[in-house]
Write an enzyme that holds these catalytic residues in place. Structure first.
Site, mmCIF file in Angstrom:
data_model
loop_
_atom_site.group_PDB
_atom_site.id
_atom_site.type_symbol
_atom_site.label_atom_id
_atom_site.label_comp_id
_atom_site.label_asym_id
_atom_site.label_seq_id
_atom_site.Cartn_x
_atom_site.Cartn_y
_atom_site.Cartn_z
ATOM 1 C CB CYS A 7 -0.977 -0.010 1.176
ATOM 2 S SG CYS A 7 -0.209 0.092 2.805
ATOM 3 N NE ARG A 13 -4.526 1.549 1.933
ATOM 4 C CZ ARG A 13 -4.387 2.269 0.833
ATOM 5 N NH1 ARG A 13 -5.305 2.176 -0.121
ATOM 6 N NH2 ARG A 13 -3.356 3.071 0.672
ATOM 7 C CG ASP A 117 -5.118 5.875 2.542
ATOM 8 O OD1 ASP A 117 -5.110 5.450 3.715
ATOM 9 O OD2 ASP A 117 -4.233 6.591 2.059
HETATM 10 P P1 4NP Z 1 -1.722 2.917 4.112
HETATM 11 O O1 4NP Z 1 -2.290 4.305 4.684
HETATM 12 O O2 4NP Z 1 -1.239 3.215 2.717
HETATM 13 O O3 4NP Z 1 -2.911 2.006 4.116
HETATM 14 O O4 4NP Z 1 -0.622 2.482 5.047
HETATM 15 C C1 4NP Z 1 -1.513 5.460 4.766
HETATM 16 C C2 4NP Z 1 -0.616 5.603 5.785
HETATM 17 C C3 4NP Z 1 0.142 6.765 5.890
HETATM 18 C C4 4NP Z 1 0.002 7.767 4.940
HETATM 19 C C5 4NP Z 1 -0.900 7.591 3.899
HETATM 20 C C6 4NP Z 1 -1.649 6.450 3.809
HETATM 21 N N1 4NP Z 1 0.758 8.947 5.049
HETATM 22 O O5 4NP Z 1 0.538 9.867 4.232
HETATM 23 O O6 4NP Z 1 1.606 9.061 5.951
#
Ligand code: 4NP
Length: 145
Positions: A7, A13, A117
């Site tokens: 991800c 995720r 997300d």
């Molecule tokens: P992930 O969610 O892609 O599901 O781990 C996110 C976690 C952190 C960030 C964006 C999405 N971020 O911008 O730090």
């Protein structure tokens, strides 16, 4: 079989997908190696987001020991399949592929749908957990048919 879940941040995720697939594969008697990574490097070295840890715990899964890492083009060589959560992950990973064989390893975890997300929306963690669980189940069912 070696599977990598990817991800954006590798804290919400893909850690869930990593833990859920590992658990389901084990229960199905499949000797699968599962890991996860992010296309972004903001959280490298950190454990999963506390909201992912909590939702996993609710479903009796402990993902607290995982450690965030960034996706590397080397992962194309080591892993047999690379499952991504949304189309932006898909584009980011495909941009790093060098061969058609590498491109063919990359798929959306849910086939045509995306795993949204949940980073900025606490209410999404529960549905995201259940979507990932269903997606992993379909992959394992397809393998056993
Ligand atoms: P992930 O969610 O892609 O599901 O781990 C996110 C976690 C952190 C960030 C964006 C999405 N971020 O911008 O730090």
């Amino acid at each position: 079989m070696k599977i990598l879940m990817v991800c954006l941040g590798n804290i919400c995720r893909s850690p869930l997908a990593h833990g859920i697939m590992e658990k389901q594969a084990k229960e199905a008697g499949l000797d699968w190696e599962v890991d996860s990574a992010g296309t972004g490097n903001w959280h490298v070295g950190e454990p999963p987001d506390h909201r992912s840890v909590a939702i996993a715990k609710k479903y009796n899964l402990d993902i607290s020991g995982q450690c965030c890492r960034v996706f590397s083009p080397k992962d194309f060589e080591y892993y047999d399949r690379i499952y991504v959560m949304d189309r932006s992950n898909l584009n980011d990973v495909l941009d790093m592929a060098k061969t058609e064989e590498q491109r063919k390893k990359v798929k959306l975890l849910l086939g045509d749908e995306i795993v949204p997300d949940p980073y900025y929306d606490n209410a999404l963690f529960d549905p995201v957990y259940r979507m990932i669980e269903e997606g992993c189940k379909k992959i394992i069912d397809a393998e056993q048919r």
